[in-house]
Design an enzyme around this catalytic site. Structure first.
Site, PDB file in Angstrom:
ATOM      1  N   ALA A 140       0.813  -1.082  -0.088  1.00 52.47           N
ATOM      2  CA  ALA A 140      -0.163   0.001  -0.048  1.00 52.47           C
ATOM      3  C   ALA A 140       0.696   1.247  -0.011  1.00 52.47           C
ATOM      4  CB  ALA A 140      -0.930   0.013   1.031  1.00 52.47           C
ATOM      5  N   LEU A 141       1.799   1.248  -0.992  1.00 48.46           N
ATOM      6  CA  LEU A 141       2.968   2.302  -1.000  1.00 48.46           C
ATOM      7  C   LEU A 141       2.320   3.706  -1.065  1.00 48.46           C
ATOM      8  CD1 LEU A 141       5.448   0.215  -3.329  1.00 48.46           C
ATOM      9  CD2 LEU A 141       5.277   0.438  -0.820  1.00 48.46           C
ATOM     10  N   HIS A 201       6.905   5.679   1.745  1.00 49.56           N
ATOM     11  CA  HIS A 201       7.732   4.574   1.131  1.00 49.56           C
ATOM     12  C   HIS A 201       8.590   4.807   0.034  1.00 49.56           C
ATOM     13  CE1 HIS A 201       4.008   2.499   2.883  1.00 49.56           C
ATOM     14  NE2 HIS A 201       4.720   1.791   3.549  1.00 49.56           N
ATOM     15  N   GLU A 241      12.305   6.657   9.816  1.00 49.65           N
ATOM     16  CA  GLU A 241      12.291   7.131  11.445  1.00 49.65           C
ATOM     17  C   GLU A 241      10.568   7.507  11.766  1.00 49.65           C
ATOM     18  OE1 GLU A 241      14.355  11.017  11.037  1.00 49.65           O
ATOM     19  OE2 GLU A 241      16.385   9.958  10.797  1.00 49.65           O
ATOM     20  N   VAL A 260       8.261  11.430   5.729  1.00 48.71           N
ATOM     21  CA  VAL A 260       7.451  12.404   4.849  1.00 48.71           C
ATOM     22  C   VAL A 260       6.067  12.689   5.076  1.00 48.71           C
ATOM     23  CG1 VAL A 260       6.706  12.267   2.387  1.00 48.71           C
ATOM     24  CG2 VAL A 260       8.935  11.285   2.948  1.00 48.71           C
TER      25      VAL A 260
HETATM   26  P1  AMP Z   1       5.203  -0.160   6.489  1.00 44.49           P
HETATM   27  O1  AMP Z   1       4.784  -0.528   5.132  1.00 44.49           O
HETATM   28  O2  AMP Z   1       4.161   0.633   7.240  1.00 44.49           O
HETATM   29  O3  AMP Z   1       5.664  -1.512   7.315  1.00 44.49           O
HETATM   30  O4  AMP Z   1       6.624   0.828   6.344  1.00 44.49           O
HETATM   31  C1  AMP Z   1       7.494   0.380   5.549  1.00 44.49           C
HETATM   32  C2  AMP Z   1       8.569   1.241   6.051  1.00 44.49           C
HETATM   33  O5  AMP Z   1       8.211   2.712   5.828  1.00 44.49           O
HETATM   34  C3  AMP Z   1       9.332   1.296   7.552  1.00 44.49           C
HETATM   35  O6  AMP Z   1      10.611   1.543   7.584  1.00 44.49           O
HETATM   36  C4  AMP Z   1       8.331   2.642   7.720  1.00 44.49           C
HETATM   37  O7  AMP Z   1       8.968   3.418   8.882  1.00 44.49           O
HETATM   38  C5  AMP Z   1       8.734   3.338   6.616  1.00 44.49           C
HETATM   39  N1  AMP Z   1       7.456   4.615   6.622  1.00 44.49           N
HETATM   40  C6  AMP Z   1       6.250   4.542   6.892  1.00 44.49           C
HETATM   41  N2  AMP Z   1       5.676   5.784   6.576  1.00 44.49           N
HETATM   42  C7  AMP Z   1       6.698   6.687   6.340  1.00 44.49           C
HETATM   43  C8  AMP Z   1       6.804   7.974   6.110  1.00 44.49           C
HETATM   44  N3  AMP Z   1       5.542   8.706   6.194  1.00 44.49           N
HETATM   45  N4  AMP Z   1       8.093   8.673   5.819  1.00 44.49           N
HETATM   46  C9  AMP Z   1       9.140   7.866   5.561  1.00 44.49           C
HETATM   47  N5  AMP Z   1       8.940   6.610   6.017  1.00 44.49           N
HETATM   48  C10 AMP Z   1       7.794   5.727   6.175  1.00 44.49           C
END
Ligand code: AMP
Length: 283
Positions: A30-31, A35, A155, A183
């Site tokens: 769900a990028l 991401h 982060e 972001v």
């Molecule tokens: P997830 O798909 O939610 O497990 O996230 C995958 C990666 O994307 C993890 O390392 C999260 O910390 C990172 N991530 C999620 N949201 C953001 C964002 N808004 N900005 C930067 N990185 C993110």
């Protein structure tokens, strides 16, 4: 949809692709733009360092890290769109395994010993019991399958970033963890796959997480900063789980040096988290 990016689904395909030493960006799909920023960072890093295998994105919604099965069921999924976005970002391969590739039937996939930062702070550890066990289990397993040289984590999930860094160190894994900045939407809301679940009213109120972190910035004492954050979240009608200032690296009580303000709150039935450096919160 016809998609040109190389998709790897099994351990055999991973081995044949020869991607050991790559830069890995683990995601649950769900990028969104958050991401994509991490992915672009991973692509740039792999080019700059000449990483064997280039940049690989993994997409796997890991059931073991959801403490609430309903949260797992309603987690957004859009595989075709994700692959197109990865291709557009220039990734070299996507690892998109079925659950039985990550957790083969009859095989016990070990849960690594959790470091103190995964059990002591009383933040995500306390509010999502079993979450970090699941995160460490799947990340350890993804590392074993993909064998990256570098892995990029956001982060946005600050405690998770520290937990993974500690786990890698404790296990002596030859993998460098690279952090990526958060972001945000125009109103400061950190991008998250869960934002898609917010109704319009909750979406507006969700902006108060960032407003709370900004309110904590420049406030001299942790307790005052915590009160300021709670006030902002209360006024927006959010249900706060925690709004704290901690040592940025241990997440223990703040004494001196680099701090981190961290918040978790519910907006219209959706749980949101965010964090920022403190006392410079909201820079
Ligand atoms: P997830 O798909 O939610 O497990 O996230 C995958 C990666 O994307 C993890 O390392 C999260 O910390 C990172 N991530 C999620 N949201 C953001 C964002 N808004 N900005 C930067 N990185 C993110």
């Amino acid at each position: 949809m016809l998609v040109g990016v190389r998709v790897l689904r099994t351990e055999t395909e991973l081995r044949e692709a020869g991607i050991a030493g790559c830069v890995l960006v683990p995601t649950m799909g769900a990028l969104h733009e958050g991401h994509l920023a991490l992915i672009r960072q991973g692509v740039a890093l792999s080019r700059a360092e000449g990483s064997p295998g280039g940049c690989v994105v993994s997409i796997f919604v890991n059931p073991t890290q959801f403490n609430d099965p309903r949260d797992f069921d309603r987690y957004p999924r859009d595989a075709a769109r994700d692959l197109a976005l990865c291709e557009g970002a220039g990734v070299d391969a996507v690892f998109q395994p079925a659950p039985e590739v990550v957790y083969p039937p009859g095989v016990e996939v070990p849960v690594p010993a959790l470091p103190p930062v995964a059990t002591r702070p009383g933040l995500e550890d306390a509010h999502r019991p079993g979450h970090f066990e699941g995160v460490c289990q799947v990340v350890r397993r993804l590392f074993e399958l993909v064998r990256p040289g570098v892995a990029v984590f956001g982060e946005k999930d600050w405690q998770q970033l520290l937990v993974i860094g500690s786990m890698v160190e404790a296990e002596g894994l030859p993998i460098r963890i690279e952090p990526g900045p958060t972001v945000r939407e125009a109103d400061g809301l950190a991008m998250s796959s869960r934002n898609a679940l917010l109704d319009p009213d909750a979406r507006v109120r969700a902006g108060s997480l960032w407003a709370a972190l900004r309110a904590a910035g420049g406030v001299g004492r942790p307790e005052e900063a915590e009160r300021a954050m709670r006030r902002v979240l209360d006024e927006a009608g959010l249900e706060t789980e925690y709004a704290v200032v901690r040592d940025a690296w241990t997440l223990e009580a703040y004494r001196a040096g680099e701090g981190r303000a961290l918040v978790a709150a519910w907006a219209g039935g959706v749980r949101l988290i965010d964090n920022a450096p403190w006392p410079r919160a909201g820079d």
